[in-house]
Design a protein around this motif. Sequence first.
Motif, mmCIF file in Angstrom:
data_model
loop_
_atom_site.group_PDB
_atom_site.id
_atom_site.type_symbol
_atom_site.label_atom_id
_atom_site.label_comp_id
_atom_site.label_asym_id
_atom_site.label_seq_id
_atom_site.Cartn_x
_atom_site.Cartn_y
_atom_site.Cartn_z
ATOM 1 N N LEU A 1 -17.898 15.909 19.402
ATOM 2 C CA LEU A 1 -18.729 15.578 18.245
ATOM 3 C C LEU A 1 -18.714 14.082 17.992
ATOM 4 N N THR A 2 -17.561 13.459 18.180
ATOM 5 C CA THR A 2 -17.447 12.024 17.913
ATOM 6 C C THR A 2 -18.029 11.199 19.057
ATOM 7 N N CYS A 3 -17.662 11.544 20.280
ATOM 8 C CA CYS A 3 -18.139 10.862 21.492
ATOM 9 C C CYS A 3 -17.713 11.712 22.683
ATOM 10 N N THR A 4 -18.090 11.319 23.905
ATOM 11 C CA THR A 4 -17.713 12.094 25.090
ATOM 12 C C THR A 4 -16.295 11.732 25.530
ATOM 13 N N LYS A 5 -15.774 12.477 26.506
ATOM 14 C CA LYS A 5 -14.397 12.277 26.942
ATOM 15 C C LYS A 5 -14.157 10.922 27.596
ATOM 16 N N ASP A 6 -15.213 10.313 28.162
ATOM 17 C CA ASP A 6 -15.032 9.002 28.794
ATOM 18 C C ASP A 6 -15.550 7.881 27.893
ATOM 19 N N GLU A 7 -15.534 8.107 26.567
ATOM 20 C CA GLU A 7 -15.966 7.092 25.608
ATOM 21 C C GLU A 7 -14.903 6.887 24.533
ATOM 22 N N ALA A 8 -14.931 5.708 23.919
ATOM 23 C CA ALA A 8 -13.981 5.395 22.856
ATOM 24 C C ALA A 8 -14.716 4.733 21.696
ATOM 25 N N ILE A 9 -14.291 5.058 20.483
ATOM 26 C CA ILE A 9 -14.867 4.446 19.282
ATOM 27 C C ILE A 9 -14.103 3.169 18.974
ATOM 28 N N MET B 1 -19.174 1.814 16.851
ATOM 29 C CA MET B 1 -19.328 1.078 18.094
ATOM 30 C C MET B 1 -18.649 1.909 19.181
ATOM 31 N N ILE B 2 -19.434 2.393 20.173
ATOM 32 C CA ILE B 2 -18.911 3.325 21.172
ATOM 33 C C ILE B 2 -18.977 2.699 22.557
ATOM 34 N N MET B 3 -17.837 2.632 23.214
ATOM 35 C CA MET B 3 -17.711 2.051 24.549
ATOM 36 C C MET B 3 -17.658 3.177 25.579
ATOM 37 N N ASN B 4 -18.497 3.079 26.623
ATOM 38 C CA ASN B 4 -18.529 4.084 27.689
ATOM 39 C C ASN B 4 -17.724 3.569 28.884
ATOM 40 N N LYS B 5 -16.748 4.369 29.317
ATOM 41 C CA LYS B 5 -15.817 3.947 30.370
ATOM 42 C C LYS B 5 -16.477 3.879 31.743
ATOM 43 N N SER B 6 -17.247 4.912 32.116
ATOM 44 C CA SER B 6 -17.819 4.972 33.464
ATOM 45 C C SER B 6 -18.984 3.996 33.644
ATOM 46 N N LYS B 7 -19.809 3.852 32.613
ATOM 47 C CA LYS B 7 -20.975 2.975 32.715
ATOM 48 C C LYS B 7 -20.685 1.538 32.283
ATOM 49 N N LYS B 8 -19.499 1.303 31.731
ATOM 50 C CA LYS B 8 -19.133 -0.020 31.205
ATOM 51 C C LYS B 8 -20.168 -0.504 30.190
ATOM 52 N N SER B 9 -20.722 0.437 29.437
ATOM 53 C CA SER B 9 -21.786 0.106 28.483
ATOM 54 C C SER B 9 -21.278 0.217 27.055
ATOM 55 N N GLU C 1 -8.123 5.959 22.075
ATOM 56 C CA GLU C 1 -8.047 6.809 23.261
ATOM 57 C C GLU C 1 -9.465 7.110 23.734
ATOM 58 N N TRP C 2 -9.591 7.489 25.014
ATOM 59 C CA TRP C 2 -10.876 7.968 25.507
ATOM 60 C C TRP C 2 -11.098 9.357 24.931
ATOM 61 N N GLY C 3 -12.290 9.580 24.397
ATOM 62 C CA GLY C 3 -12.548 10.805 23.653
ATOM 63 C C GLY C 3 -11.973 10.683 22.246
ATOM 64 N N SER C 4 -12.260 9.559 21.586
ATOM 65 C CA SER C 4 -11.653 9.241 20.290
ATOM 66 C C SER C 4 -11.943 10.291 19.228
ATOM 67 N N SER C 5 -10.952 10.488 18.370
ATOM 68 C CA SER C 5 -11.121 11.304 17.171
ATOM 69 C C SER C 5 -11.347 10.388 15.969
ATOM 70 N N ILE C 6 -11.939 10.944 14.916
ATOM 71 C CA ILE C 6 -12.053 10.261 13.632
ATOM 72 C C ILE C 6 -11.268 11.076 12.612
#
Length: 434
Positions: free
Chosen positions: A313-321, A334-342, A289-294
């Motif tokens: 703490l894990t990543c921002t709301k528009d990121e996924a682990i 490995m963290i994927m950013n949704k808005s920046k496609k980075s 999910e975006w805003g992944s939990s661990i």
Amino acid sequence: MSQSCSIKKCIRTSRGLCDCCQQNLCLQHLNEHNASLVSQLNPLIDEINALSDCLKTLNIQKTIANSREKLEQWREDCHNKIDCFFEEKCQELDQLINEKVDQQREELKRMHLKMTELMNTQETTRQDIDLLKSTIRQLERNMNNIEQKCFTINTRPLIIDETFVFIKKTTEQELDLSTLSPVCRKITSPEGTFGSLTSNDQHLLIHQEPYLCLFDQDMNIIRQTLWPYDAIRDMCWSSRLDRFIVLEKNNIYLINENTMSIDNVHTIEEREWLSCTCSDTVLFASTAEWGSSIMEFTLLSTIKLIKEWKCPLTCTKDEAINSIVYNHENLALMIMNKSKKSLRIELRYAKTLNRIWLLQLDIRWVQNKAFRCCSLSCNEWLVVDYETGRLLQITKDGKIKKTIQYHPIPYCATLFDLNKLAVSTVNGVNLHTT
């Protein structure tokens, strides 16, 4: 002719050349430079003292616990084999005795019939009487032999070969992707195969539609079992449980490498899994999910959820682990950013999730598929880039060490038996020596 001090605005005469900075300095600045260097000794002394304290408190038994467990398992297996062999020989002994007794029982039955016949006819001869007496005497001898000894047992002492257990010191060698061997073994995968893979010291676990398959170090298939469940999101090995762990959409499964039995150990219907990894005592799993939990689970007789690390703490709301990998008390994310496609890789402390370093990668993703990484020797990391078909080697301090093009497109990788790298691709799995 005397020189002036090299320090800006200092008008004093130089009294010497500093070996460290190769500057001509006056006496005052030489002393200041020396004091500055001496002051740097104090934190080093503190670090040495801390290492000394750490060595004093080192739990040797905990350090070798997994190895001792392996030796204990070997001993138990050997005992079981001896017990099985003993039971086989006992059954063989019982069978031999029963055959002898059955023979005598049949002979007695035959004599009873003969005696009944003679008694019914009320006729007999001296020859009949002599034959009956002879047969009875022979039966007596046979039965005495059974009671005393009708067999012999020869045993030989069990000789333990020193090569049954070989303990060697392992030395890690830095891997260099530029010297990666050509493909030495290749497994072609059928359509519908999931690209995840993992390994322990002996075996490589991969999916080959419709089976989960276990391969040895020469990539020979040794066991397989039907996989009747949903798409496999990720896999890892637990030395504590001595099981492979397979992540499906909402379920966590344990795979026994000896029997290939599949046990469902945990289900959370409202959460989707994406990646997993194990320490000696904990299973870490990231949510899809975006805003992944661990999520942290105990690795005991029953796997229980003990903690959830949440966004931010894990990543921002528009990121996924995308990927989570444990190695030496650290977690690589490995963290994927949704808005920046980075995409970036971070190293965190496993106990606190505090960041150690961060490396922004030159990858702009288009496909919404998970990027994977794996641990290498010497605390280095390998990032698999399916977008541009590359393997990226990352140093232990978060710098790019090597980048190579890889064909066909790679999806996942794992270091297998320290000197073998297995890479899953669009076509199957390739094995390289390092």
